[in-house]
Structures are given as C-alpha cells and as structure tokens.
Design a protein around this motif. Structure first.
Motif, short mmCIF file in Angstrom:
data_model
loop_
_atom_site.label_atom_id
_atom_site.label_comp_id
_atom_site.label_asym_id
_atom_site.label_seq_id
_atom_site.Cartn_x
_atom_site.Cartn_y
_atom_site.Cartn_z
N ASP A 1 -1.80 13.79 9.00
CA ASP A 1 -1.49 14.74 7.92
C ASP A 1 -2.72 15.59 7.65
O ASP A 1 -3.85 15.09 7.65
N GLY B 1 -5.35 14.50 5.27
CA GLY B 1 -6.26 13.42 5.64
C GLY B 1 -7.42 13.87 6.50
O GLY B 1 -8.24 13.04 6.92
N ALA C 1 0.85 -1.20 0.00
CA ALA C 1 0.00 0.00 0.00
C ALA C 1 0.88 1.24 0.00
O ALA C 1 1.81 1.35 0.80
N VAL D 1 0.09 4.23 0.80
CA VAL D 1 -0.17 5.06 1.96
C VAL D 1 -1.15 4.31 2.86
O VAL D 1 -2.00 3.57 2.37
N ARG D 2 -0.98 4.48 4.16
CA ARG D 2 -1.90 3.83 5.09
C ARG D 2 -2.80 4.88 5.73
O ARG D 2 -2.41 6.04 5.88
N ASP D 3 -3.99 4.44 6.12
CA ASP D 3 -4.90 5.39 6.76
C ASP D 3 -4.27 6.01 8.01
O ASP D 3 -4.49 7.18 8.32
N GLU D 4 -3.47 5.22 8.72
CA GLU D 4 -2.84 5.74 9.92
C GLU D 4 -1.90 6.90 9.59
O GLU D 4 -1.74 7.85 10.36
N ASP D 5 -1.24 6.81 8.42
CA ASP D 5 -0.36 7.91 8.02
C ASP D 5 -1.19 9.17 7.75
O ASP D 5 -0.77 10.28 8.08
N LEU D 6 -2.35 8.98 7.14
CA LEU D 6 -3.20 10.14 6.81
C LEU D 6 -3.75 10.78 8.08
O LEU D 6 -4.08 11.97 8.08
N ASP D 7 -3.85 9.98 9.13
CA ASP D 7 -4.35 10.53 10.40
C ASP D 7 -3.55 11.74 10.85
O ASP D 7 -4.10 12.71 11.36
#
Lengths: 307, 180
Positions: free
Chosen positions: A17, A20, A7, A9-15
């Motif tokens: 930023d 996101g 993947a 990008v992970r959703d956790e990374d977007l958290d």
C-alpha cells in the motif's frame, strides 16, 4: 484464532500500500518537515573526563544549539501555564513524545537579576535555579545547560534543548524538555561574558587565524598536531589534548592526556575553544595504539553551577 | 557508522517507517493518531539521532519511544500537527488504512482487551511485532529474563481469562511468527 489475528493491520499488508512506503508523498513531507527542525542534544558535562562521540557528529557551534524548552514535571498542582517578567517569558507546551511537557523560553533581558529568572520558572511549576554562566561572546544572553545536580534521569531519557532563531526578537528563543520523573536540582545558566581566561560554561568551535586572533573558516581537521598546535599558539592559545579511539560499533571514545604523550604527526579531529585563551584539541589515536593505553589526566572543567 | 546525522536519519526513516506505522496503526483506532505517533517518534529520533542504535536495534528503540508517545496520547494529549497533514491525507486516501476493521468483538478479542495494559502490550509485541524476549527487553528497557517472567504471567492470565470465558485456548495463546 490467535492473538496475531487481532492485529488490525499487518506489516505485510502495508508493504503493498502506498501509505506504507517511506517514499510516499505524505511520508516524505513528514520526514522533510522533521529535518527542518533544530537537532542539538545537550552536551554531557558529567562525562567530561571521558569523551564519547558518534563518528560523523557535526561540531557546529555548541552555543547555537543551547537552549530552550523545559519539559515540566509539576508536582505542585496547578502552576501557571505561562509567565513573563522583564527577564524571561515562559510558556508550557507539548513535547515530541519524550514523556513530559516542554517549556518555551524567551530570554528578554540576559543581564537581569538571576532571581527574576528563577521566579519565572517557579511560577510555572519548575523548581530550577538560574545563574549567570560564563560564555564565549557569541553565547552571551543564551540559555546554558540545564545541569542536573545530585539527581538522575529516568532510564533512557534526558534533557533536550533547541534554539529558535526564526522570528525570535528576544536575546534567545527556544525550548527545553525535561522528562517526567527526573530527580535532583535543575540548574539553568544564562550566558554572561566570560572574564579573560575564565572557562566557558560550554565550549565553542575554534576558528583561529595563524597570524593571531580568531577568524571564521579555520579548519584544523586532519591536519597534523604540530601544525595545528603552531597555529593555535600563534593565536595566543593554551592547548590541551584529548585522544580519541575508534570503536568497532562506529563510536569513538577518549580522554584528556598530557601533551608530552601526543605525537606531532597524529591527526587532529576537531578543536574546541574552552576559554578566551585556551583550546582543547581532539586527536585521532593512530592505528596500532592500543585503546586507552595513554595515562589519563584531568583537564580543568567549568564550575559555574557549583556552590 | 560514519554517516552524518542527516543521512543517518534518512536511512533510519526509510528502513523504519513502515514497521513504525504498522505499530502505531495496530494501537490507534484513529489513523490520524497513528500519524501523530509516527511523527512524534521520528521527531525524537531526529533530535537524538546520535543515541539511536544501529541496524535492527533502531527499530526496537523507535518502538520504545512510540510507547511513550502512545502513553501521552492515552493521557489525553491530542495534537494533529501541521507537519502530519500530508501523511494524514495519504492515510485517508489509502483503502487499506481507511477500511481498517474496528475493535474485534470476538470472545478472544474481548478477553484480550480485558487484560491489564502491560499484559496486552507484552503479548502484542510478541504476536504483532514478532519480537523475541531479548528484543522486547530493549523496547521496554529491562532485561530479557524479566520479560520472560512477565510474559509467562501475561500468558497465564490470558489463558485463565479465556477459560473463564469458555474459550478453548489451546491455540489462542500460541504466538504465530514469534520466536518464543
């Protein structure tokens, strides 16, 4: 290494930023832009016997909602992308992700021969039949439907319509989207004045003057049936009833019932005008009345699309 | 439900924006395309807000719509709508998004990309979106049993191709975080 590691990008990374966050400037601007657009689904005519409603659904004038972009499925190969005649102007465009194209429609002359409309739709590759449909005065000249005859939609898809009033110099402007893969005959109505007592192709909001006639801002919601009935009958309306039961998931469903089975003290949810002299009153089933416990009757329904 | 359409949509947007953006970014090499997927998907949700299911199923419904939007993009449809201008600018300004890695050229990545698109998406829904078969069934509009069968076949094909490529795959087809 695992598939999860592929993947980008992970959703956790977007958290962590700003990109996101739904509250970010770009995301907010997008949401507000979307909410500025018209948002009216086509009423489900095939389900006329049983009425399924979302709680809180706004019953604005249905007519104002009807209309416009036919998403084109073009099995014919190379149809025109736009076509105009004295009756209507059509142009193919993109849709918002429902799986097909869209036709932008401007009705130039609602009184034109229906064959002129059919000719235009067929020129851009859409095999539809166009007929005059009886409507309330405020819906004259507007696009009605479409109706799907003897066919079906792909699972999870349907026809949507939207009206554009801003910048519209024709009788009616808007879009109709039809998903790829729809089968059957598509029939489109152009609103014509209904004859006295003739059922409207699409109901409209009721605004009744208790002194007689129809006015704006009459609000029947949460009034007892007896009161609303008296107001409507004073305005010369024939009254039919649909009783609605709440479902645990927040939806509601109901069906037409005999007036004798509707109690005076039950509360009205809303009222639709279905002809110049007739209305349907939607009534909330009182607490304790078992779901679907009343005998069902059949209200007359418009048949303008039938042979 | 009880909420009016505007409030319902705002709640949906607030709860689903991030997972939908993540879904799109994982599948679009260009963040601008991902912005369009987000915009078009939410546009459909706005038009059909009465059809959007409640709570977590709303996310699955949105993924189902986004799949169709992506399919349109892959058919060559590209449009950067004016309405996404601010979002595109925001994504471009984000170090995280601006520096997203390109295609993974590891053997695993290459084998994964060589799979049929349906297999890839099925495995991605498990490994990236961390969905169970019953949740995937809602995204794809089919039954959980069908998903289980298709997943079994997809994993078998993936394992076979990994073996053909000489990749030890005992853990490669494990689905971190999945509920399989």
């Amino acid at each position: 290494m695992k598939i999860a590691d592929l993947a980008r990008v992970r959703d956790e990374d977007l958290d962590g930023d700003v990109a996101g966050q739904a509250s970010g400037a770009g995301a907010r601007a997008l949401m507000e832009s979307i909410m500025e657009t018209a948002r009216e689904p086509v009423p489900n005519r095939s389900g006329r016997r049983r009425v399924m409603l979302r709680r809180g659904l706004a019953f604005g004038p249905v007519a104002a909602a009807l209309a416009a972009a036919l998403v084109v499925w073009t099995p014919f190969g190379g149809p025109a992308t736009q076509y105009a005649n004295a009756a209507v102007s059509l142009k193919t465009a993109d849709d918002g992700g429902t799986g097909g194209d869209v036709i932008e429609v401007e009705i130039n002359d609602p009184g034109a021969d229906a064959g002129k409309f059919t000719e235009a739709f067929r020129a851009i590759g859409l095999d539809v039949e166009v007929r005059q449909a009886p409507v309330a005065p405020e819906d004259v000249g507007k696009l009605i439907g479409p109706e799907l005859i003897e066919g079906s939609y792909p699972k999870g898809a349907g026809i949507t319509i939207s009206t554009r009033e801003e910048g519209c110099r024709s009788a009616w402007c808007g879009k109709v989207s039809i998903p790829v893969g729809v089968t059957g005959r598509i029939l489109v109505g152009i609103g014509r004045p209904a004859a006295p007592g003739e059922l409207y192709a699409t109901p409209v909001q009721i605004d009744v003057d208790p002194g007689g006639g129809v006015i704006k801002k009459y609000d029947p919601r949460n009034k007892p049936v007896a009161r609303v009935r008296a107001d409507l009958e004073a305005a010369g309306m024939k009254v039919g009833y649909v009783v609605m039961w709440d479902n645990p998931d927040g939806t509601a469903g109901g069906y037409a019932v005999d007036p004798a089975n509707v109690k005076d003290e039950w509360l009205v949810q809303h009222v639709e005008r279905i002809a110049s002299d007739a209305v349907t009153v939607f009534v909330a089933a009182p607490a304790g009345l078992p779901k679907d416990s009343l005998p069902m009757i059949q209200h007359p329904s418009p048949d303008w699309w039938q042979n | 439900m009880g909420a009016d359409p505007e409030r319902r949509f705002e709640e949906l947007y607030a709860s689903s924006y991030r997972p939908l953006l993540g879904y799109a970014l994982r599948r679009c090499p260009d963040p601008d395309d991902a912005a369009d997927v987000v915009a078009e998907t939410f546009m459909v949700a706005w038009r059909r807000i009465e059809e959007v299911p409640q709570e977590d199923e709303a996310r699955l419904w949105l993924f189902g719509v986004a799949r169709k939007v992506l399919a349109n993009q892959r058919r060559g449809e590209r449009r950067h709508e004016q309405r996404t201008a601010a979002l595109r600018a925001q994504l471009a300004a984000s170090p995280l998004v601006a520096e997203l890695p390109g295609e993974d050229f590891s053997q695993l990545g290459q084998v994964f990309r060589s799979l049929p698109e349906d297999d890839r998406e099925l495995l991605a829904l498990v490994a990236w979106e961390r969905l169970s078969p019953s949740e995937i069934a809602k995204v794809l509009g089919t039954s959980a049993n069908v998903v289980r069968v298709r997943l079994y076949r997809a994993r078998s094909r993936f394992a076979r191709r990994l073996a053909e490529a000489g990749v030890r795959h005992s853990r490669a087809v494990a689905f971190e975080g999945s509920r399989l």
